[in-house]
Design a protein around this motif. Structure first.
Motif, PDB file in Angstrom:
ATOM      1  N   THR A  17      83.415  26.240 -41.145  1.00  0.00           N
ATOM      2  CA  THR A  17      83.387  27.095 -42.332  1.00  0.00           C
ATOM      3  C   THR A  17      84.634  27.960 -42.419  1.00  0.00           C
ATOM      4  OG1 THR A  17      80.966  27.182 -42.232  1.00  0.00           O
ATOM      5  CG2 THR A  17      82.061  28.859 -43.561  1.00  0.00           C
ATOM      6  N   GLN A  20      87.671  25.806 -43.293  1.00  0.00           N
ATOM      7  CA  GLN A  20      87.669  25.378 -44.699  1.00  0.00           C
ATOM      8  C   GLN A  20      87.988  26.550 -45.623  1.00  0.00           C
ATOM      9  OE1 GLN A  20      85.384  22.406 -46.636  1.00  0.00           O
ATOM     10  NE2 GLN A  20      84.276  23.898 -47.831  1.00  0.00           N
ATOM     11  N   THR A  21      87.446  27.733 -45.328  1.00  0.00           N
ATOM     12  CA  THR A  21      87.713  28.895 -46.165  1.00  0.00           C
ATOM     13  C   THR A  21      89.198  29.244 -46.163  1.00  0.00           C
ATOM     14  OG1 THR A  21      85.506  29.751 -45.630  1.00  0.00           O
ATOM     15  CG2 THR A  21      87.059  31.291 -46.622  1.00  0.00           C
ATOM     16  N   PHE A  27      85.332  20.874 -44.490  1.00  0.00           N
ATOM     17  CA  PHE A  27      84.070  21.274 -43.862  1.00  0.00           C
ATOM     18  C   PHE A  27      83.269  20.049 -43.400  1.00  0.00           C
ATOM     19  CE2 PHE A  27      79.484  22.151 -44.190  1.00  0.00           C
ATOM     20  CZ  PHE A  27      79.365  23.199 -43.288  1.00  0.00           C
ATOM     21  N   SER A  54      76.837  22.735 -47.403  1.00  0.00           N
ATOM     22  CA  SER A  54      78.032  22.848 -48.237  1.00  0.00           C
ATOM     23  C   SER A  54      77.716  23.466 -49.596  1.00  0.00           C
ATOM     24  CB  SER A  54      78.693  21.478 -48.429  1.00  0.00           C
ATOM     25  OG  SER A  54      77.819  20.585 -49.091  1.00  0.00           O
ATOM     26  N   ASN A  57      78.613  27.080 -50.014  1.00  0.00           N
ATOM     27  CA  ASN A  57      80.029  27.411 -50.145  1.00  0.00           C
ATOM     28  C   ASN A  57      80.524  27.259 -51.575  1.00  0.00           C
ATOM     29  OD1 ASN A  57      81.186  28.342 -47.794  1.00  0.00           O
ATOM     30  ND2 ASN A  57      81.432  26.305 -46.920  1.00  0.00           N
ATOM     31  N   SER A  58      79.733  26.616 -52.431  1.00  0.00           N
ATOM     32  CA  SER A  58      80.309  26.193 -53.707  1.00  0.00           C
ATOM     33  C   SER A  58      79.530  26.602 -54.943  1.00  0.00           C
ATOM     34  CB  SER A  58      80.477  24.667 -53.704  1.00  0.00           C
ATOM     35  OG  SER A  58      79.245  24.029 -53.429  1.00  0.00           O
ATOM     36  N   ILE A 209      76.948  30.280 -42.127  1.00  0.00           N
ATOM     37  CA  ILE A 209      77.875  29.830 -43.164  1.00  0.00           C
ATOM     38  C   ILE A 209      78.342  31.010 -44.013  1.00  0.00           C
ATOM     39  CG2 ILE A 209      78.151  28.344 -45.183  1.00  0.00           C
ATOM     40  CD1 ILE A 209      77.841  26.829 -42.530  1.00  0.00           C
ATOM     41  N   THR A 213      82.128  32.441 -44.012  1.00  0.00           N
ATOM     42  CA  THR A 213      82.825  32.358 -45.304  1.00  0.00           C
ATOM     43  C   THR A 213      83.426  33.718 -45.658  1.00  0.00           C
ATOM     44  OG1 THR A 213      81.370  30.606 -46.109  1.00  0.00           O
ATOM     45  CG2 THR A 213      82.562  31.868 -47.761  1.00  0.00           C
ATOM     46  N   ARG A 214      82.636  34.756 -45.460  1.00  0.00           N
ATOM     47  CA  ARG A 214      83.122  36.114 -45.724  1.00  0.00           C
ATOM     48  C   ARG A 214      84.281  36.465 -44.795  1.00  0.00           C
ATOM     49  NH1 ARG A 214      84.402  39.848 -49.225  1.00  0.00           N
ATOM     50  NH2 ARG A 214      84.227  41.959 -48.401  1.00  0.00           N
ATOM     51  N   GLY A 216      86.349  34.413 -43.376  1.00  0.00           N
ATOM     52  CA  GLY A 216      87.520  33.641 -43.788  1.00  0.00           C
ATOM     53  C   GLY A 216      88.234  34.270 -44.971  1.00  0.00           C
ATOM     54  N   ARG A 217      87.469  34.816 -45.911  1.00  0.00           N
ATOM     55  CA  ARG A 217      88.088  35.466 -47.081  1.00  0.00           C
ATOM     56  C   ARG A 217      88.845  36.721 -46.678  1.00  0.00           C
ATOM     57  NH1 ARG A 217      82.853  34.610 -51.088  1.00  0.00           N
ATOM     58  NH2 ARG A 217      83.242  32.396 -51.520  1.00  0.00           N
TER      59      ARG A 217
END
Length: 250
Positions: A17, A20-21, A27, A54, A57-58, A209, A213-214, A216-217
């Motif tokens: 994750t 990918q981020t 991913f 996934s 994430n989208s 996830i 994701t957070r 990664g941002r």
């Protein structure tokens, strides 16, 4: 499911994750290759988990930005890709019964092919008015999506060759991946169903996830995108080579 299985599973999901981020791709490939390499789950269960997770994430991003979807490309990719998803899924079911070695070899070759495709320098050309490029990308993506729940590389390559704004490319890709993940989940009842343990593990992985994701941002503004992309491709290539070597030597 045992804790010694859950901990490496969540660690690998978090890493995939995060990468990918930061890099914008991979991913499904990362999860499928690492889970197969380390024997975390059977491939049929792994592909279910990829399709399920996934979505987190989208979908939320797509719903907020539907006006940025290139509807023509989106439609062509799905129309050409969905039939090949069924072909890929049928092939996965066939090979997973007593032909695991060949399936792992195919996975290794697919990973290396995808890495090569993602390494090709993408030039801005003018193929956006031609349907056949999106049809071919959709068909190849559908086959990979059915087999390994990794619809991305051919479609990513094709979309990034267009002259569209970057947000239009990004949201169109996320919309395609959201729909194909839902479709792949819908066809699972026609094949090997995930066990209750696998389903619960996927549910418990949702916070992992979302957290990564957070993270990664937050890191995206501080980490070189090119360096992360190189790291992700290197890890994928090594896993692909290892899968091939392991199964050729059997």
């Amino acid at each position: 499911m045992l804790l010694e299985t859950l901990l490496p599973m969540f660690a690998l999901l978090g890493l995939a994750t995060l990468l990918q981020t930061l890099s914008g791709f991979g991913f499904g490939l990362m999860v499928v290759s690492s889970f197969t390499l380390f024997g975390i789950l059977p491939l049929t269960a792994t592909t279910f988990m990829v399709s399920f997770l996934s979505l987190f994430n989208s979908i939320s991003l797509v719903v907020k930005n539907t006006e940025q979807i290139n509807r023509r490309a989106f439609t062509i990719i799905l129309v050409s890709g969905i039939p090949f998803m069924a072909v890929g899924y049928a092939l996965l079911e066939y090979l997973s019964v007593g032909m695991a070695t060949w399936l792992n070899l195919l996975l290794g070759l697919a990973i290396l092919s995808c890495c090569g495709l993602l390494l090709i320098k993408r030039k801005r050309t003018q193929p956006s008015g031609r349907a056949y490029g999106f049809s071919i990308a959709g068909a190849l993506g559908g086959l990979l999506g059915g087999l390994f729940s990794t619809f991305g590389p051919p479609v990513v390559f094709q979309c990034y060759r267009q002259t569209w704004p970057i947000n239009e490319i990004r949201i169109t890709l996320l919309a395609v991946f959201s729909v194909t993940s839902l479709i792949r989940l819908a066809i699972i009842p026609f094949g090997t169903l995930p066990s209750t343990e696998v389903f619960l593990s996927a549910v418990f992985a949702i916070p992992v996830i979302l957290i990564f994701t957070r993270l990664g941002r937050i890191l995206a503004a501080r980490v070189s995108a090119a360096a992360v992309r190189l790291l992700a491709l290197t890890m994928l290539a090594l896993s692909g080579v290892t899968l091939i070597v392991q199964n050729v030597s059997i």
